[in-house]
Design a protein around this motif. Structure first.
Motif, PDB file in Angstrom:
ATOM      1  N   MET A  34       0.893  -1.421   0.008  1.00 48.75           N
ATOM      2  CA  MET A  34      -0.086   0.043   0.205  1.00 48.75           C
ATOM      3  C   MET A  34       1.092   1.152   0.147  1.00 48.75           C
ATOM      4  SD  MET A  34      -3.244   0.044   0.179  1.00 48.75           S
ATOM      5  CE  MET A  34      -3.886   1.379   1.255  1.00 48.75           C
ATOM      6  N   ILE A  35       1.915   1.414   0.920  1.00 47.66           N
ATOM      7  CA  ILE A  35       2.619   2.598   1.004  1.00 47.66           C
ATOM      8  C   ILE A  35       3.374   2.771  -0.279  1.00 47.66           C
ATOM      9  CG2 ILE A  35       4.994   3.115   1.991  1.00 47.66           C
ATOM     10  CD1 ILE A  35       4.193   1.890   4.468  1.00 47.66           C
ATOM     11  N   PHE A  36       4.202   1.701  -1.056  1.00 48.99           N
ATOM     12  CA  PHE A  36       4.679   2.142  -2.152  1.00 48.99           C
ATOM     13  C   PHE A  36       3.680   2.416  -3.237  1.00 48.99           C
ATOM     14  CE2 PHE A  36       7.811   0.501   0.504  1.00 48.99           C
ATOM     15  CZ  PHE A  36       9.055   1.414   0.388  1.00 48.99           C
ATOM     16  N   GLY A  37       2.550   1.438  -3.393  1.00 47.57           N
ATOM     17  CA  GLY A  37       1.743   1.655  -4.623  1.00 47.57           C
ATOM     18  C   GLY A  37       1.032   3.199  -4.529  1.00 47.57           C
ATOM     19  N   ALA A  38       0.379   3.345  -3.171  1.00 46.89           N
ATOM     20  CA  ALA A  38      -0.324   4.730  -3.318  1.00 46.89           C
ATOM     21  C   ALA A  38       0.748   5.988  -3.167  1.00 46.89           C
ATOM     22  CB  ALA A  38      -1.011   4.891  -1.779  1.00 46.89           C
ATOM     23  N   GLY A  39       1.969   5.571  -2.620  1.00 42.62           N
ATOM     24  CA  GLY A  39       2.901   6.760  -3.091  1.00 42.62           C
ATOM     25  C   GLY A  39       3.308   6.804  -4.682  1.00 42.62           C
ATOM     26  N   ALA A  40       3.600   5.960  -5.360  1.00 42.45           N
ATOM     27  CA  ALA A  40       3.831   6.064  -6.620  1.00 42.45           C
ATOM     28  C   ALA A  40       2.646   6.720  -7.538  1.00 42.45           C
ATOM     29  CB  ALA A  40       4.128   4.758  -7.134  1.00 42.45           C
TER      30      ALA A  40
ATOM     31  N   LEU B 115       8.097   1.906  -8.453  1.00 46.19           N
ATOM     32  CA  LEU B 115       7.590   1.043  -9.187  1.00 46.19           C
ATOM     33  C   LEU B 115       8.564  -0.203  -9.176  1.00 46.19           C
ATOM     34  CD1 LEU B 115       6.464   2.575 -12.573  1.00 46.19           C
ATOM     35  CD2 LEU B 115       5.026   1.511 -10.569  1.00 46.19           C
ATOM     36  N   ALA B 116      10.032   0.115  -9.164  1.00 44.07           N
ATOM     37  CA  ALA B 116      10.736  -0.942  -8.981  1.00 44.07           C
ATOM     38  C   ALA B 116      10.629  -1.772  -7.744  1.00 44.07           C
ATOM     39  CB  ALA B 116      12.175  -0.456  -9.097  1.00 44.07           C
ATOM     40  N   ILE B 117      10.407  -1.259  -6.523  1.00 43.58           N
ATOM     41  CA  ILE B 117      10.101  -1.718  -5.558  1.00 43.58           C
ATOM     42  C   ILE B 117       8.820  -2.596  -5.317  1.00 43.58           C
ATOM     43  CG2 ILE B 117       9.546  -1.194  -2.922  1.00 43.58           C
ATOM     44  CD1 ILE B 117      11.558   1.061  -2.880  1.00 43.58           C
TER      45      ILE B 117
END
Lengths: 220, 216, 244
Positions: free
Chosen positions: A173-179, A193-195
């Motif tokens: 969630m953190i990285f998806g919503a962040g992107a 995206l890479a993460i």
């Protein structure tokens, strides 16, 4: 290999016939429709919150659809049979989740742009949103599958699946919503995206082992 | 009742089956269900498992299938190749939303049966064998309990496997259905397979019998 | 060395032997834990007042050890579960199950004290501070673990399923920590992270360490008591089953 595709296809046919696909897409839209009632109809506010809201609704839709992914098989005896198939259980599980992904998650991803428009996302924001969701959703399905396989022998395991899976969803969630948030600023966030891809890849390697262990435990 | 056709198992099994149990025990929770179960089955042997409810018939079958760990003893299957076992349990593992014909096709593919061109997969022929002719388009959910059982039997023959484990195969079947089980099991044993079947009624096709929980 | 360890653990795998050992350890362990805690509390309450935070700094002596124990508790569950899964050591399941509510309680204490401590500084009861957020997720991991024990009614299956969850959950903990830290630094650049003090004065450090040891002893004392209770409960269940 034909066993893999047969399993995948069977799961897809069952998801489609059981109306799961339609239900999931409808669930997504209902979730999004509720947001303006809760938050007020100001378009600027909705746009600012859209990435987070869409991710939350996607996660909830996925979790509600995932809790039955192995449970139906547990109840009708198919799980026993899955142990004896000419394919290791890890791959059997993977085949089913791939079927689940194609039958449910792909239609959901296709519905997301429309849902995004309802929340005042501009068409220019959508590619990045979709890219982030495409990169993160395999991890969501695989990690949710772990929760579902642990809760498989619990008769009404829906809420348990959610409780078990959500801590695993926090990083995605953190990285998806962040992107997605970065996309609103017009930036392409390659790091996130890479993460996300890394999360998906890691869960692809680890989740089937955990799921197979949980399911073997359930037929004992 | 349609006459079952003569040859519906493909070929004699490539390797003769050999199933051996020595001193096997089973524990469920904190209860010892049985112990010291030993037998050996060679090609053509069929073992009937008798015993009262709760004596551990199903558990023994599940141990042989590899679902349950052995509490004690050893289990050896001669042909070490995995996936050499068919297990037919109480639950028939059928999906209500599929049609009878689809179920057969899926089962054939799932069990790695030979390709679709193979006469094995001639659905009509199969349905005739199973006493389900003309029902290829019917949904599995609309079948009666006995008809579902017949359909579940199909899986046993779609993929040739030398060891069959049948948990109360006669449940819900009418006389014709029981004949069907007898015919299938007989052909299986004649082809060099072995089977273990639990039952509450005497079985015709078995060559040996074991009664669990007799002492209790 | 390894062999010796295995022998010792095999010896105490027998519940009766374990119960004998536990009965002997029980009183001294509790006594020691309470003494250390009392001394630690005394030292903590008599520290000089912090020039910035005043009296509220004393919450630290509960908050920080509780947070340590929250993490230690889950590591303990993980270690016990791995022992149970790999060495088929039944006491591992008992130990993991016994420790779960204790670890969850320490997590809750860390959250509540963190919120109390932060309130005067932040002016609000809850801030999505990286540490507090990670702690909150850890609490959910604990709750999931406890829930699975309760949801599965067959004891052996529940034990194995919970052990599996403990293992995958343990892998998840550092990933959550990393993600939450990343998320937090981006959203709150100048974080009010006074919960992390770079260097503690010795006046504060020693009471803190004493409290840490006290909490650790308390954790073990509580876990031991709960393990004894669990084994007695299992015995009772068996006896009822056989006696009928």
């Amino acid at each position: 290999m034909s066993v893999f595709w047969a399993l995948c296809r069977q799961h897809m046919v069952l998801a489609w016939r059981g109306g799961h696909t339609t239900l999931a897409v409808a669930f997504l839209f209902i979730g999004v429709t509720l947001m303006p009632f809760g938050l007020g109809p100001e378009l600027a506010l909705l746009q600012a919150l859209a990435p987070g809201l869409l991710w939350v609704v996607l996660v909830m839709t996925l979790l509600t659809s995932l809790d039955r992914v192995f449970q139906a098989d547990y109840e009708d005896g198919s799980l026993d049979q899955m142990m004896l198939m000419p394919l290791p259980l890890e791959f059997v599980v993977l085949a089913k989740l791939l079927g689940h992904y194609i039958a449910l998650v792909v239609p959901l991803l296709l519905a997301v742009p429309l849902a995004g428009l309802l929340l005042n996302l501009a068409p220019a924001h959508l590619p990045m949103l979709l890219l982030a969701m495409a990169a993160g959703s395999p991890a969501l399905v695989l990690l949710g599958g772990i929760g579902a396989s642990l809760a498989v022998s619990v008769r009404r395991g829906g809420l348990l699946t959610v409780l078990l899976s959500l801590p695993f969803y926090v990083p995605v969630m953190i990285f998806g919503a962040g992107a997605t948030q970065q996309a609103l600023a017009g930036e392409i966030d390659a790091t996130r995206l890479a993460i996300l891809c890394l999360f998906s890849l890691a869960s692809l390697l680890a989740a089937p082992v955990a799921m197979a262990a949980a399911l073997r435990n359930a037929v004992r | 009742m349609p006459k079952p056709q003569k040859k519906f198992l493909p070929v004699p099994y490539a390797k003769p089956a050999d199933l051996q149990l020595a001193g096997v025990a089973c524990t469920r929770g904190m209860r010892r269900l049985f112990e010291g179960v030993s037998f050996r089955l060679k090609a053509g042997d069929g073992l009937a498992l008798y015993g009262p409810n709760g004596s551990g018939k199903t558990s023994l079958l599940r141990q042989i299938a590899g679902f349950l760990p052995l509490a004690a003893g050893t289990l050896s299957i001669a042909d070490k190749a995995p996936y050499g076992v068919h297990f037919m349990g109480h639950a028939d593992a059928l999906k209500n939303a599929l049609s009878v014909g689809e179920t057969l096709a899926f089962e054939a593919a799932l069990w790695g049966a030979p390709k679709a061109k193979d006469p094995l997969l001639d659905t009509d022929r199969w349905l005739t064998h199973l006493g389900l002719e003309g029902r290829a388009w019917q949904a599995v959910g609309d079948l009666s309990a006995g008809q579902r059982r017949r359909l579940a039997l199909a899986k046993l023959c779609l993929a040739p496997r030398p060891i069959w484990l049948l948990d109360e195969p006669m449940t819900a079947l009418d006389e014709a259905g029981r004949h069907l089980v007898n015919a299938l099991a007989g052909a299986h044993l004649a082809a060099g397979g072995v089977l273990v079947a639990s039952s509450h009624v005497p079985l015709d096709f078995t060559t040996d019998a074991l009664t669990l929980g007799a002492a209790a | 060395m390894w062999k010796a360890l295995e022998n010792i653990s095999a010896f105490y795998a027998n519940p009766t032997r374990f119960m004998n050992l536990a009965a002997r350890l029980h009183a001294p362990l509790w006594g020691l834990a309470l003494c250390v805690l009392a001394y630690g509390l005394f030292r903590a309450l008599t520290v000089p007042e912090d020039y910035q935070q005043g009296e509220t700094v004393k919450i630290m002596f509960v908050h920080v050890p509780a947070a340590w124990m929250a993490l230690f508790g889950y590591s303990f569950i993980f270690a016990a579960s791995v022992t149970a899964l790999i060495f088929r050591h039944p006491l591992g399941h008992v130990a993991a199950r016994a420790a779960a509510p204790i670890g969850a309680t320490f997590t809750l204490i860390a959250l509540v004290t963190g919120s109390l401590w932060g309130q005067p500084m932040w002016g609000t009861w809850w801030v999505w501070d990286a540490r507090l957020t990670s702690m909150l997720v850890l609490l959910f991991i604990y709750l999931g673990y406890i829930a699975i024990w309760q949801a599965i009614d067959e004891p052996t299956r529940a034990a194995r399923t919970a052990a599996l969850l403990a293992v995958v959950g343990f892998i998840n903990v550092p990933i959550v920590k990393f993600s939450v830290d990343w998320w937090n630094t981006l959203h709150q650049p100048a974080s009010v992270s006074r919960l992390a003090r770079p260097a503690l004065h010795a006046d504060f450090l020693y009471p803190l360490l004493i409290m840490g040891v006290g909490f650790l002893l308390l954790f073990f004392a509580l876990t031991l008591t709960r393990m004894q209770m669990e084994i007695l409960r299992q015995k009772l269940r068996t006896r009822r089953m056989l006696g009928q």
